[in-house]
Design a protein around this motif. Sequence first.
Motif, mmCIF file in Angstrom:
data_model
loop_
_atom_site.group_PDB
_atom_site.id
_atom_site.type_symbol
_atom_site.label_atom_id
_atom_site.label_comp_id
_atom_site.label_asym_id
_atom_site.label_seq_id
_atom_site.Cartn_x
_atom_site.Cartn_y
_atom_site.Cartn_z
ATOM 1 N N GLU A 64 0.842 -1.197 0.000
ATOM 2 C CA GLU A 64 0.000 0.000 0.000
ATOM 3 C C GLU A 64 0.877 1.248 0.000
ATOM 4 O O GLU A 64 1.824 1.365 0.780
ATOM 5 C CB GLU A 64 -0.920 -0.007 1.216
ATOM 6 C CG GLU A 64 -2.056 1.004 1.117
ATOM 7 C CD GLU A 64 -3.061 0.844 2.238
ATOM 8 O OE1 GLU A 64 -4.228 1.219 2.034
ATOM 9 O OE2 GLU A 64 -2.693 0.336 3.325
ATOM 10 N N THR A 69 -5.385 4.365 1.553
ATOM 11 C CA THR A 69 -5.658 4.747 0.164
ATOM 12 C C THR A 69 -6.185 3.599 -0.674
ATOM 13 O O THR A 69 -6.805 3.819 -1.716
ATOM 14 C CB THR A 69 -4.382 5.271 -0.510
ATOM 15 O OG1 THR A 69 -3.398 4.234 -0.524
ATOM 16 C CG2 THR A 69 -3.831 6.483 0.242
ATOM 17 N N ASP A 70 -5.929 2.358 -0.263
ATOM 18 C CA ASP A 70 -6.263 1.181 -1.068
ATOM 19 C C ASP A 70 -5.583 1.217 -2.428
ATOM 20 O O ASP A 70 -6.081 0.654 -3.397
ATOM 21 C CB ASP A 70 -7.783 1.039 -1.254
ATOM 22 C CG ASP A 70 -8.462 0.529 0.008
ATOM 23 O OD1 ASP A 70 -7.800 -0.168 0.787
ATOM 24 O OD2 ASP A 70 -9.641 0.841 0.200
ATOM 25 N N GLN A 71 -4.465 1.894 -2.519
ATOM 26 C CA GLN A 71 -3.671 1.916 -3.734
ATOM 27 C C GLN A 71 -2.355 1.200 -3.462
ATOM 28 O O GLN A 71 -1.699 1.459 -2.462
ATOM 29 C CB GLN A 71 -3.418 3.353 -4.195
ATOM 30 C CG GLN A 71 -4.697 4.075 -4.614
ATOM 31 C CD GLN A 71 -4.411 5.453 -5.176
ATOM 32 O OE1 GLN A 71 -3.275 5.912 -5.161
ATOM 33 N NE2 GLN A 71 -5.440 6.103 -5.689
ATOM 34 N N TYR A 72 -1.980 0.303 -4.373
ATOM 35 C CA TYR A 72 -0.851 -0.583 -4.137
ATOM 36 C C TYR A 72 0.127 -0.570 -5.307
ATOM 37 O O TYR A 72 -0.268 -0.433 -6.460
ATOM 38 C CB TYR A 72 -1.341 -2.036 -3.947
ATOM 39 C CG TYR A 72 -2.162 -2.252 -2.722
ATOM 40 C CD1 TYR A 72 -3.511 -1.885 -2.694
ATOM 41 C CD2 TYR A 72 -1.616 -2.829 -1.586
ATOM 42 C CE1 TYR A 72 -4.269 -2.075 -1.559
ATOM 43 C CE2 TYR A 72 -2.385 -3.034 -0.449
ATOM 44 C CZ TYR A 72 -3.711 -2.648 -0.438
ATOM 45 O OH TYR A 72 -4.468 -2.834 0.680
ATOM 46 N N GLN A 188 -2.173 -11.070 4.364
ATOM 47 C CA GLN A 188 -2.082 -9.627 4.639
ATOM 48 C C GLN A 188 -1.493 -9.381 6.023
ATOM 49 O O GLN A 188 -1.941 -9.966 7.010
ATOM 50 C CB GLN A 188 -3.449 -8.965 4.553
ATOM 51 C CG GLN A 188 -3.414 -7.472 4.909
ATOM 52 C CD GLN A 188 -4.709 -6.759 4.582
ATOM 53 O OE1 GLN A 188 -5.074 -6.619 3.427
ATOM 54 N NE2 GLN A 188 -5.421 -6.319 5.619
ATOM 55 N N THR A 196 0.246 1.088 7.004
ATOM 56 C CA THR A 196 -0.178 0.610 5.690
ATOM 57 C C THR A 196 -0.291 -0.905 5.728
ATOM 58 O O THR A 196 -0.015 -1.541 6.751
ATOM 59 C CB THR A 196 0.821 1.030 4.601
ATOM 60 O OG1 THR A 196 2.114 0.498 4.928
ATOM 61 C CG2 THR A 196 0.902 2.547 4.493
ATOM 62 N N ARG A 197 -0.683 -1.488 4.591
ATOM 63 C CA ARG A 197 -0.859 -2.934 4.518
ATOM 64 C C ARG A 197 0.042 -3.515 3.426
ATOM 65 O O ARG A 197 0.189 -2.936 2.352
ATOM 66 C CB ARG A 197 -2.313 -3.280 4.217
ATOM 67 C CG ARG A 197 -3.271 -2.937 5.329
ATOM 68 C CD ARG A 197 -4.709 -3.133 4.901
ATOM 69 N NE ARG A 197 -5.096 -2.146 3.887
ATOM 70 C CZ ARG A 197 -6.274 -2.156 3.254
ATOM 71 N NH1 ARG A 197 -7.146 -3.108 3.521
ATOM 72 N NH2 ARG A 197 -6.568 -1.243 2.366
ATOM 73 N N ARG A 244 -11.770 -2.493 0.686
ATOM 74 C CA ARG A 244 -11.427 -2.653 2.095
ATOM 75 C C ARG A 244 -12.595 -3.316 2.805
ATOM 76 O O ARG A 244 -13.716 -3.293 2.333
ATOM 77 C CB ARG A 244 -11.153 -1.288 2.720
ATOM 78 C CG ARG A 244 -9.890 -0.619 2.211
ATOM 79 C CD ARG A 244 -9.633 0.655 2.973
ATOM 80 N NE ARG A 244 -10.732 1.602 2.813
ATOM 81 C CZ ARG A 244 -10.861 2.720 3.510
ATOM 82 N NH1 ARG A 244 -10.000 3.008 4.443
ATOM 83 N NH2 ARG A 244 -11.856 3.530 3.305
ATOM 84 N N ILE A 252 -5.971 0.610 -8.286
ATOM 85 C CA ILE A 252 -4.617 0.169 -7.912
ATOM 86 C C ILE A 252 -3.680 0.616 -9.005
ATOM 87 O O ILE A 252 -4.003 0.539 -10.170
ATOM 88 C CB ILE A 252 -4.554 -1.371 -7.798
ATOM 89 C CG1 ILE A 252 -5.438 -1.838 -6.655
ATOM 90 C CG2 ILE A 252 -3.147 -1.854 -7.596
ATOM 91 C CD1 ILE A 252 -5.438 -3.318 -6.482
#
Length: 254
Positions: A64, A69-72, A188, A196-197, A244, A252
């Motif tokens: 992430e 943000t859920d953007q990776y 995860q 972050t993840r 999420r 992404i």
Amino acid sequence: MRLLITSQVKVIDAAGLANFRESHPEWLTAARPAEVLVDSPKYLAWKKFPPGTKVTLEFRLLMETAPGTDQYTRKRISRTTFELQSIEADRAVVTYDSTTWHMSGGETRSSDKLTYKAKERPGTTQVPVSFAARDGRQTTTEEETLVINGKKIATRWECTTSAKDPQAFTKIWFSDEVPGGMVLQHVQEPNRVVNTRNISEEIWAPVEGVVPELGGSSGQAPTSSAAPPAGPNRDARPAGTVRRPDAGGAPIRR
């Protein structure tokens, strides 16, 4: 093991030796209990396929870019092809060839042989779980149809989640139609330092030479979007989006 020293040794006379008898505890001479074996899931995952059957899995990391943000970004780590060499009543023999790509450039190739016995002791085959999920973990299961490169595949998934941290989980999708059984795996781990993840993803590649993408078309070339992670109790989203556990998805990016 017990070690004796001279101060612990007692010398007995001839009269005492005449009455000396070695100890034979019951546990030393008792018959061994019958061993109970169960079907091996790894063997069963190959049993229905003929020798020469191949399956390819790709391993990559999703990181992430910023908290929430859920953007990776996505980093391809390795690609492994398994081939069934033989299937007998008591075992399956599988070989694999793997290519690992290095961050500094270049690649490493490796190969080996795996033997899966038809029967094993109960509990031998463990579903891998993330480190954080080992303490107070909870497991849920469900059925779901995934789409990888345009190919629909009916699966059943099992998700192991940490009771202390729902953001730490391992979710695995299985299908009897895929050699080896596994279609997709997400592990995860939240990075609490930067909030972050990070997700380790292993995914079945149904089209030879094409990067596997969840929900993507069956095209002839790799797509540009990263594969989406799925929450512990959420369905997988089409390629290019992520959902999420508590909110909608966002694009992404590589």
